[in-house]
Write an enzyme that holds these catalytic residues in place. Structure first.
Site, PDB file in Angstrom:
ATOM      1  N   GLU A 254       0.876  -1.183   0.000  1.00 46.77           N
ATOM      2  CA  GLU A 254       0.000   0.000   0.000  1.00 46.77           C
ATOM      3  C   GLU A 254       0.902   1.217   0.000  1.00 46.77           C
ATOM      4  OE1 GLU A 254      -2.890  -0.472  -0.678  1.00 46.77           O
ATOM      5  OE2 GLU A 254      -3.209  -2.532  -0.053  1.00 46.77           O
ATOM      6  N   CYS A 288      -2.082   8.833   2.602  1.00 43.72           N
ATOM      7  CA  CYS A 288      -1.723   8.407   1.242  1.00 43.72           C
ATOM      8  C   CYS A 288      -2.857   8.746   0.281  1.00 43.72           C
ATOM      9  CB  CYS A 288      -1.365   6.937   1.207  1.00 43.72           C
ATOM     10  SG  CYS A 288      -2.638   5.899   1.872  1.00 43.72           S
TER      11      CYS A 288
HETATM   12  C1  UN1 Z   1      -3.331   5.823   4.709  1.00 45.05           C
HETATM   13  O1  UN1 Z   1      -3.243   7.054   4.575  1.00 45.05           O
HETATM   14  O2  UN1 Z   1      -2.309   5.108   4.753  1.00 45.05           O
HETATM   15  O3  UN1 Z   1      -9.114   6.370   3.394  1.00 45.05           O
HETATM   16  C2  UN1 Z   1      -4.599   5.119   4.933  1.00 45.05           C
HETATM   17  C3  UN1 Z   1      -8.479   6.954   4.256  1.00 45.05           C
HETATM   18  C4  UN1 Z   1      -8.177   6.206   5.542  1.00 45.05           C
HETATM   19  C5  UN1 Z   1      -6.999   5.332   5.408  1.00 45.05           C
HETATM   20  C6  UN1 Z   1      -5.787   6.009   4.860  1.00 45.05           C
HETATM   21  N1  UN1 Z   1      -9.324   5.440   5.955  1.00 45.05           N
HETATM   22  O4  UN1 Z   1      -8.084   8.090   4.123  1.00 45.05           O
END
Ligand code: UN1
Length: 521
Positions: A254, A288
């Site tokens: 990820e 992310c």
């Molecule tokens: C991340 O930033 O690694 O969808 C995960 C989202 C969160 C998860 C982000 N539920 O922004």
């Protein structure tokens, strides 16, 4: 409580020694130390993997509903400690308290989703082509699941990995984030208190490069690890993926994102502005899934930008315990430095910087809390006139900064949205069903929102990206079970004779050249 093999030094209690230590500090108030932690040595990493491998012998034989009962207990402990754990998180990484509660809630939701999977983990019964023969499939656990996670989601993301991994019968070795060791420590403690055997879940504290994280990746070569999970940068993800490929194990990666948000000419502008502000500045842009490129249709560009700037000027920034703020400090000094570096190196002379101040925040009209210079706070930044040729267009910046670009039509918007090399999240604001239909088919990101933020995936939808954002693996929801189990195919012959598939099969023959006669008049 037993952390096995534990490498934490916490509140003066030394679990196991190592000379290589690091300190967790409060990013809103960096003179405040929260704990001293020791990096696990290469030897300790290997022994954690070996212990997890030994523990697997028993854990994989533990009935799945019994394994899942640990997760039931974990969910209850998380609920009981939701506020306390959220406060530790807010103190340690500066995540606004409302969001920290959301992070813990996402872990609780993940637990409740997977508890009943312990009573399913369904295989299939499949008809055989031969008589007196049964075919069936079983999901089997993989073995030791090693995992490195990032500091921005210190509870939800590890839960995404470990909850299904444990229910499916794997044992785990976790290199927890160096930015959130105290939150991780409590995550692990709650899991042990929930009844998870110490050998089944190993926690390693430490850093990444030339430290514990790198040694955990090296352990793949020792044949101790059956699956690797990584949430972090695309560059490190590529290295981990390559190492997994060489040793024929699969990785769940990820990685980064440069997430687009498109506003079409018919969009509900108030909604789109709120969505852009939240996508870009929620969590100080440290998700992310945060907004990277805001792509505005020519016809709304000027109006949108004018109102966006006004809204950004009104943002409330400051103490993450204050419920009214939009964002607090950067996770740590390193994140602030990277943000400043991006502003210095990626903003070009043809760009239009829309906010008067950049980088480290010293003063803000809607400031809440103690003095900003005590922590790692950053100004919100907006950079306009960014083009597809610019490094800023395709570089993940992971801070309170996003680009503003123009598009002529939906086709052009898609070209810009799909052109960065990443493909994690995305969003479009429009009322037009034809646009929506076309967008869904053409956008290459793993996730897309229609009239909502680029962030905020729910705990039971598949989460993950394509291109530089990942290797197509997904987390969350039922799909993740495929990450943590392998299929076993069983054929059981009860006929008492050697029946050969394909050769002894009694297929029914027929004259397949027979043709319906033409009607003659
Ligand atoms: C991340 O930033 O690694 O969808 C995960 C989202 C969160 C998860 C982000 N539920 O922004």
């Amino acid at each position: 409580m037993s952390l096995t093999p534990g490498m934490a030094w916490l509140n003066g209690t030394q679990v196991e020694t190592s000379d290589d230590t690091f300190v967790s500090t409060n990013p809103s108030h960096f003179s405040e130390e929260l704990g001293v932690f020791a990096c696990a040595s290469r030897h300790q990493v290997l022994s954690a993997c070996e212990s997890a491998k030994q523990a697997w012998a028993q854990w994989r034989r533990t009935p799945a509903p019994v394994r899942a009962s640990v997760i039931t207990n974990f969910a209850k402990l998380l609920e009981h400690n939701k506020e306390a754990l959220s406060r530790v998180m807010t103190q340690e990484i500066g995540k606004p308290i409302r969001e920290a509660r959301g992070d813990v809630q996402e872990a609780i939701d993940t637990c409740y989703f997977f508890i009943s999977e312990g009573r399913r983990l369904y295989g299939m019964t499949i008809p055989s082509e031969l008589p007196k023969k049964e075919l069936s499939t079983y999901r089997r656990p993989l073995g030791v699941f090693a995992c490195i996670t990032a500091g921005n989601f210190p509870v939800a993301v590890p839960a995404w990995y470990f909850v299904p991994a444990l229910v499916a019968g794997n044992t785990c070795v976790w290199k927890c984030p160096e930015d959130a060791p105290l939150t991780s420590y409590y995550f692990a403690t709650l899991l042990y208190k929930a009844g998870c055997p110490a050998g089944v879940f190993q926690v390693l504290f430490g850093k990444g490069a030339q430290s514990t994280g790198e040694w955990l990746v090296d352990a793949i070569a020792e044949g101790l690890i059956a699956k690797f999970g990584f949430t972090g940068s695309s560059q490190v993800g590529q290295q981990i993926g390559a190492m997994c490929g060489r040793h024929l194990i699969t990785a769940c990666l990820e990685l980064g994102g440069k997430n687009p948000l498109v506003v079409m000419e018919d969009a509900h502008l108030d909604l789109a502005i709120a969505g852009a502000v939240w996508s870009g500045f929620g969590t100080a842009g440290q998700r992310c899934t945060s907004l990277g490129n805001l792509i505005l249709h020519d016809s709304v560009y000027d109006r949108f930008v004018e109102r966006l700037v006004k809204d950004v000027e009104q943002l409330v920034i400051g103490d993450p315990f204050d419920e009214s703020i939009t964002y607090g400090p950067m996770i740590s000094e390193k994140f602030l430095q990277n943000h400043e570096q991006h502003l210095k190196t990626l903003v070009e002379s043809h760009h239009r910087v829309l906010m008067p101040q950049q980088g480290r925040l010293t003063q803000w009209s809607h400031w809440r809390g103690e003095a900003p210079h005590l922590g790692y706070f950053a100004y919100p930044s907006l950079v306009a006139e960014v083009t597809a040729e610019d490094a800023l267009y395709h570089t993940e910046t992971f801070g309170p900064l996003f680009n503003i670009m123009r598009c002529r039509d939906l086709e052009h918007a898609l070209e810009l949205a799909n052109g960065t090399g990443y493909g994690l999240s995305s969003a479009i604001y429009t009322q037009n069903p034809e646009y929506i239909h076309y967008w869904k088919e053409e956008i290459t990101a793993g996730m897309t929102s229609i009239n909502n933020s680029t962030t905020g995936a729910e705990a039971h939808l598949p989460f993950g990206g394509n291109g530089k954002s990942g290797n197509g693996s997904r987390q969350s929801g039922i799909w993740v079970i495929d990450q943590f189990t392998k299929w076993q195919a069983v054929n059981w012959d009860l006929s008492g004779s050697l029946q050969l598939a394909q050769m002894d099969t009694d297929y029914i023959a027929a004259d397949i050249h027979w043709t319906i006669p033409a009607i003659e008049n």
